[in-house]
Design an enzyme around this catalytic site. Structure first.
Site, PDB file in Angstrom:
ATOM      1  N   SER A 121     -41.008  18.567  15.310  1.00  0.00           N
ATOM      2  CA  SER A 121     -40.207  17.372  15.576  1.00  0.00           C
ATOM      3  C   SER A 121     -38.717  17.662  15.465  1.00  0.00           C
ATOM      4  O   SER A 121     -38.283  18.522  14.683  1.00  0.00           O
ATOM      5  CB  SER A 121     -40.572  16.290  14.554  1.00  0.00           C
ATOM      6  N   TYR A 149     -41.044  14.195   6.036  1.00  0.00           N
ATOM      7  CA  TYR A 149     -41.697  14.471   7.323  1.00  0.00           C
ATOM      8  C   TYR A 149     -41.066  15.700   7.993  1.00  0.00           C
ATOM      9  O   TYR A 149     -41.761  16.647   8.365  1.00  0.00           O
ATOM     10  CB  TYR A 149     -41.541  13.233   8.198  1.00  0.00           C
ATOM     11  N   LYS A 153     -42.755  19.440   8.619  1.00  0.00           N
ATOM     12  CA  LYS A 153     -42.826  20.001   9.977  1.00  0.00           C
ATOM     13  C   LYS A 153     -42.203  21.393   9.995  1.00  0.00           C
ATOM     14  O   LYS A 153     -42.748  22.335  10.572  1.00  0.00           O
ATOM     15  CB  LYS A 153     -42.112  19.080  10.977  1.00  0.00           C
TER      16      LYS A 153
END
Lengths: 335, 335
Positions: A121, A149, A153
């Site tokens: 991402s 997050y 990633k």
């Protein structure tokens, strides 16, 4: 060939599955089976397809069995999203880091060195105190994630590169830009409004935008995002050129420009359904995100960003009229 | 204050413990206890110190208990080294990634937000196909580790930054340069020869150098390395300036220059005990390592590299004569 899509019942996963099924063949082989793992059932059209198998259970429980069941192609899309990970730190570690490790271990021990595309991402990039982001993040910008997050990633990108270096898998990581316009309901991602401010007014629903109209961000349509995943899968290791994580193309656009495009396509009445109401939690997260991106390595693979946000909205409207996965009342606000 | 040093029986850990004990106070507080965790007993002088507690067991087994036993200061040095991790992939993941996660969880649940210094490594940098390293790696060079060891160190840097961002710990990562000259036996690190080619000839032992004399690398003496860890601990968050991982200073030196310095200090007979015998496994790993480094952020904290490799050898010889942890026959080759 057998294809595994984790998070395969989600919007991007289901669209990817449909794209592969429509091709029939993939990377030179006939597709025999696509296995979709997720926490919920995939859409009805996929359930009805004889080449699709659905497995509804947590990914962590799924992975040990992979040792005895080799897949040729794996798209790893399953993930807890940014807002969820900020709210529940343990959930984030379990869903994004532990699950990816378990998946990689399963694939490694299957022994057939499958090709794996990991959906990373743009959230790996973040603005840090004393280390502001450049106006455009590039393939070589130093990641400094400001969410759990994005942290997970990035950690998984490096883990996948190491499994690949060791010859256990043939992995690569594609950094997805924010997907807009997603159909359906708002989700727990802090970026959810980048779809909501278009989707809701088109459906005739009043909505709020939690950030200023001047906020810019790189976005990509669902179709472009799926094309990016497929293209990165098909790229040779040589074409990847060493480093295994790359930015997918994004259209750099401001919230104001998105709404101008909405008005141009759907009229002022539709646009007026968006009210600006600052949400400090979301605005705080977005303030540390990329304001735009470039994607030179993806370009070398033939991937280009969309040319206008207006084209993205027009595609969304066309998708609503023709595609599975789009609710029948998605365009109720268009008169 | 109570201090925890993981890997505390190792050479750097023991030297750090001695430095803190000699200070008596640390960061404005009296040191009440230093706990050394490791897989083996610390040296006798530390075992005999009433302020030192030794716990000999795997770190993974240690960590759950940390929830009920708050520490003020933590130095996390425990690690499987590069050669070990290349030989045993699972060992590397367990020792370097799982153990660090368990440690961070223990510290998080203790609830007192301890300050944590993580010993990362210059091995986070690596030369990748199509992405060569610059001549000097800087604080902002994009990491691209080419060993599992470097991969795990980098993943832990990001995990520690996220635990810190969440307010669970007050963490920072110091990237150690290759420590030279280490006393004692060769270890499983691919970099072991950077000490061996000095240590063995001074002890009167014939040895081999597995790489060409033209190979350059950033090195740091044990004393400078320990000073770096202490300084990074004492730095305020503001002085760290956002990003929480930084290079410690290194002296950029070639193998040939190291041997010239050895000859200048100890004579040609000692130097002649080093024979060049290429080891493809080691040379292959080293070929993808940093050839040199800069450390601007450490410099801003007052840390500078050593000025000559000759000074490092002279310090090693002085240490052999005066310090615990150096074998009595370490200078048998000096006549």
């Amino acid at each position: 060939m057998r294809v595994l899509i984790t998070g395969g019942a989600g919007f991007v996963g289901a669209r990817l599955a449909r794209a592969l099924l429509a091709q029939g063949r993939f990377d030179g082989h006939a597709i025999e089976e696509i296995v979709l793992t997720d926490q919920f059932e995939p859409p009805a059209d996929l359930r009805a397809n004889p080449r699709v198998t659905s497995r509804v259970r947590p990914l962590l429980q799924e992975c040990a069995a992979l040792r005895d069941e080799p897949f040729d192609a794996v798209f790893h899309l399953a993930s807890a999203v940014s807002g969820e990970c900020e709210a529940d730190f343990d959930l984030g570690l379990r869903s994004n880091l532990d699950s990816t490790r378990a998946l990689l271990e399963g694939l490694r021990h299957a022994g057939n060195v499958p090709r794996v595309v990991f959906a990373s991402s743009v959230a790996v990039f973040g603005a840090d105190v004393g280390n502001p982001l450049p106006d455009l993040v590039t393939d070589t910008t130093l990641p400094s994630p400001q969410t759990s997050y994005g942290t997970h990633k990035l950690m998984c990108e490096y883990l996948i590169a190491d499994y690949t270096r060791k010859g256990y898998i043939d992995g690569r990581s594609a950094r997805l830009m924010t997907v807009s316009v997603r159909p359906g309901k708002p989700n727990g991602a802090a970026s959810s409004f980048f779809s909501g401010i278009i989707r809701e007014p088109l459906a005739g629903v009043e909505t709020t935008c939690p950030v200023d109209p001047s906020v810019t961000h790189p976005v990509s349509s669902p179709a472009h995002t799926v094309k990016g995943l497929i293209t990165v899968y098909q790229a040779s290791r040589e074409a990847m050129g060493g480093r295994l994580a790359l930015n997918l193309p994004g259209l750099n656009v401001s919230v104001g420009e998105m709404l101008d495009a909405l008005e141009a396509v759907a009229g002022p009445k539709v646009r007026a359904r968006v009210r600006f109401e600052r949400d400090e939690r979301v605005a705080g997260i977005v303030a540390n995100w990329s304001r735009g991106s470039t994607a030179d390595r993806a370009k070398a693979l033939g991937l280009l960003p969309e040319t206008s946000y207006r084209a993205i909205i027009e595609q969304y409207i066309a998708d609503c009229r023709t595609r599975p996965g789009y609710p029948s009342d998605a365009l109720r606000g268009l008169t």
